[in-house]
Design a protein around this motif. Structure first.
Motif, short mmCIF file in Angstrom:
data_model
loop_
_atom_site.label_atom_id
_atom_site.label_comp_id
_atom_site.label_asym_id
_atom_site.label_seq_id
_atom_site.Cartn_x
_atom_site.Cartn_y
_atom_site.Cartn_z
N MET A 133 0.79 -1.29 0.24
CA MET A 133 -0.22 -0.05 -0.12
C MET A 133 0.93 1.15 0.04
SD MET A 133 -2.83 -0.94 2.76
CE MET A 133 -3.73 0.50 2.89
N LEU A 134 1.84 1.13 0.88
CA LEU A 134 2.77 2.50 0.93
C LEU A 134 3.55 2.63 -0.48
CD1 LEU A 134 4.00 4.49 2.63
CD2 LEU A 134 5.96 2.86 3.22
N GLN A 135 3.86 1.61 -1.00
CA GLN A 135 4.59 1.74 -2.26
C GLN A 135 3.63 2.25 -3.30
OE1 GLN A 135 6.19 -2.47 -2.76
NE2 GLN A 135 8.24 -1.67 -2.09
N ALA B 172 -8.39 5.09 -3.57
CA ALA B 172 -8.81 3.51 -3.16
C ALA B 172 -8.11 2.77 -2.30
CB ALA B 172 -9.12 2.92 -4.72
N ILE B 173 -6.71 2.87 -2.29
CA ILE B 173 -5.68 2.54 -1.54
C ILE B 173 -6.06 2.93 -0.29
CG2 ILE B 173 -3.20 2.14 -0.77
CD1 ILE B 173 -4.13 0.84 -3.45
N LEU C 123 -8.74 3.94 0.96
CA LEU C 123 -10.12 3.52 1.52
C LEU C 123 -9.89 1.95 1.99
CD1 LEU C 123 -12.60 4.62 -1.20
CD2 LEU C 123 -12.81 5.15 1.05
N ILE C 124 -9.15 1.26 1.44
CA ILE C 124 -8.49 0.12 2.27
C ILE C 124 -7.95 0.22 3.46
CG2 ILE C 124 -7.29 -1.92 1.67
CD1 ILE C 124 -7.45 -1.72 -1.20
N GLY C 125 -7.11 1.29 3.62
CA GLY C 125 -6.80 1.58 4.85
C GLY C 125 -7.70 1.93 5.83
N ASP C 126 -8.54 2.71 5.47
CA ASP C 126 -9.94 3.03 6.31
C ASP C 126 -10.48 1.77 6.65
OD1 ASP C 126 -9.53 5.85 6.11
OD2 ASP C 126 -10.71 5.94 4.54
N LEU D 83 -1.91 6.33 5.59
CA LEU D 83 -2.28 5.45 4.58
C LEU D 83 -4.00 5.26 4.90
CD1 LEU D 83 0.17 2.33 4.78
CD2 LEU D 83 0.02 4.11 2.82
N THR D 84 -4.40 6.14 5.69
CA THR D 84 -5.91 6.10 5.85
C THR D 84 -6.40 7.72 5.52
OG1 THR D 84 -6.03 6.85 8.15
CG2 THR D 84 -5.51 4.59 7.66
N ASN D 85 -7.65 7.77 5.26
CA ASN D 85 -8.43 9.00 5.06
C ASN D 85 -8.86 9.43 6.85
OD1 ASN D 85 -8.55 9.53 2.39
ND2 ASN D 85 -9.80 7.91 2.33
N CYS D 86 -9.28 8.19 7.51
CA CYS D 86 -10.12 8.51 8.75
C CYS D 86 -9.24 8.77 9.98
CB CYS D 86 -10.98 7.49 8.90
SG CYS D 86 -10.11 5.90 9.21
#
Length: 385
Positions: A1-3, A53-54, A56-59, A113-116
């Motif tokens: 995800m980070l990459q 989208a990445i 959102l996976i983190g969320d 890596l998140t929005n939230c």
């Protein structure tokens, strides 16, 4: 995800630089722009959507790790900042994250890596359910933002440990209600699956909610899109035309508006839909629009013995954006916030569940205390697991 996100951010940065070289404002409308500028703008949009989208996976990882605790997510997301992975503090954040991750006594999440998770740099959810918010030290110790963030971290930590406290200049209490929420998420999932076959689908899934779905992968020409829109509009008027005829207040909300982030709605990455549908919602290949009959929700309250003291129109005229309805039962008064309506709107939460929450507060007796209550449903995980 980070990459992945580092790469997406680098491409967007390169696109912005190219627009600057062309003397173009990246935030300005692109009407009448050259083919090269339009191509750059499309590339920026695609890579921003991918990066989002990445996140959102983190969320989804954060929501699951936090046990779908909306109070925690809401508090952690207040006054969110623009998340950036490629920053000077990244190496320090990664080191802190790895230390907690290697301990193996919980889940460590890199907040960028998140929005939230917008407070602190690393969030650690321990196996015992406790939460630790970590901020990585930097040389910028005089930053006003950092000072405010430290204050916010203290406020959130107090609220999470004590269940009440002050934040954003208001008193907040967290209530855990013995309620298992009921929702029509399975009906939305069915409609999205139907849209895969014919391009669109719709249905009235309750007395208060009508849902319309589109699958853009099915449309190869603009003519087919226009035909689908006409057919969907005709179906909507046929099925819920009585709402308009009766003078009801109906508001609509589109899933495309929630792709970025909303603290009042669960991320699409945790919706109990097939993984393919979740991904399509996250990148905008599919979308659904909810038409929520606010007047019908008010009637549901009245049917259960509540009095509507202020309608949505009354509150809008007052400039009150913190509530959609004001209700009363006996000496107990309550304002129904937008968050409850968002859940009824996009998560198809039954109005009866929301009313049950206020019934629980009513049974506790009237209170003279002013403030804001974050209600949690004890059975919330059952909706998503």
């Amino acid at each position: 995800m980070l990459q992945e996100i580092v790469f997406q951010e680098a491409v967007v940065k390169r696109c912005k630089k190219r627009l600057e070289e062309l003397g173009i404002d990246a935030t300005a409308p692109m009407e009448g722009a050259s083919p090269e500028v339009k191509s750059i703008e499309r590339e920026m949009f695609l890579f921003r959507t991918y990066a989002n989208a990445i996140r959102l996976i983190g969320d989804g990882i954060a929501w699951r790790a936090l046990g779908y605790d909306r109070a925690v997510v809401r508090l952690m997301a207040e006054q969110p900042t623009k998340q950036q992975v490629a920053s000077e503090g990244l190496m320090g954040e990664l080191l802190e994250w790895s230390i907690h991750f290697d301990h193996g006594n919980g889940v460590a999440i890199l907040n960028s890596l998140t929005n939230c998770l917008a407070i602190g740099d690393v969030t650690v959810v321990r196996d015992d359910g406790s939460v630790e918010i970590v901020e990585v030290k930097s040389s910028n110790t005089k930053s006003r933002r950092k000072i405010r963030q430290k204050h916010k971290m203290h406020e959130v930590a107090t609220l999470l440990s004590a269940g009440e406290g002050s934040t954003a200049d208001k008193e907040v209490t967290i209530e855990i209600l013995p309620i298992t929420p009921e929702a029509g998420l399975n009906r939305i999932s069915e409609l999205l699956s139907q849209a895969e076959k014919q391009g669109w689908s719709s249905a009235r899934i309750s007395n208060c909610l009508y849902v319309e779905c589109f699958d853009f992968k099915k449309f190869e020409k603009i003519e087919t899109v226009e035909l689908a829109v006409r057919e969907a509009t005709a179906a909507r008027e046929r099925i819920i035309g009585d709402w308009k005829q009766g003078g009801d207040l109906v508001i609509q909300q589109n899933s495309l508006n929630l792709i970025a982030f909303s603290p009042n709605c669960a991320p699409f990455s945790v919706f109990p839909f097939p993984s393919r549908i979740c991904v399509d919602l996250m990148i905008g290949k599919k979308q659904y629009t909810g038409y929520l009959n606010v007047s019908a929700v008010a009637r549901e309250f009245e049917y259960r013995g509540w009095k509507i003291t202020k309608t949505a129109e009354d509150l809008a005229e007052e400039g009150n954006d913190q509530a959609i309805l004001a209700v009363q039962k006996g000496a107990f008064h309550a304002h129904i916030p937008p968050g409850d309506f968002m859940r009824m709107h996009m998560e198809a939460l039954r109005p009866q569940t929301v009313i049950s929450a206020y019934e629980a507060s009513f049974r506790q007796g009237p209170t003279a205390e002013s403030g804001f209550s974050l209600a949690l449903y004890e059975g919330e995980p059952d909706l998503w697991d």
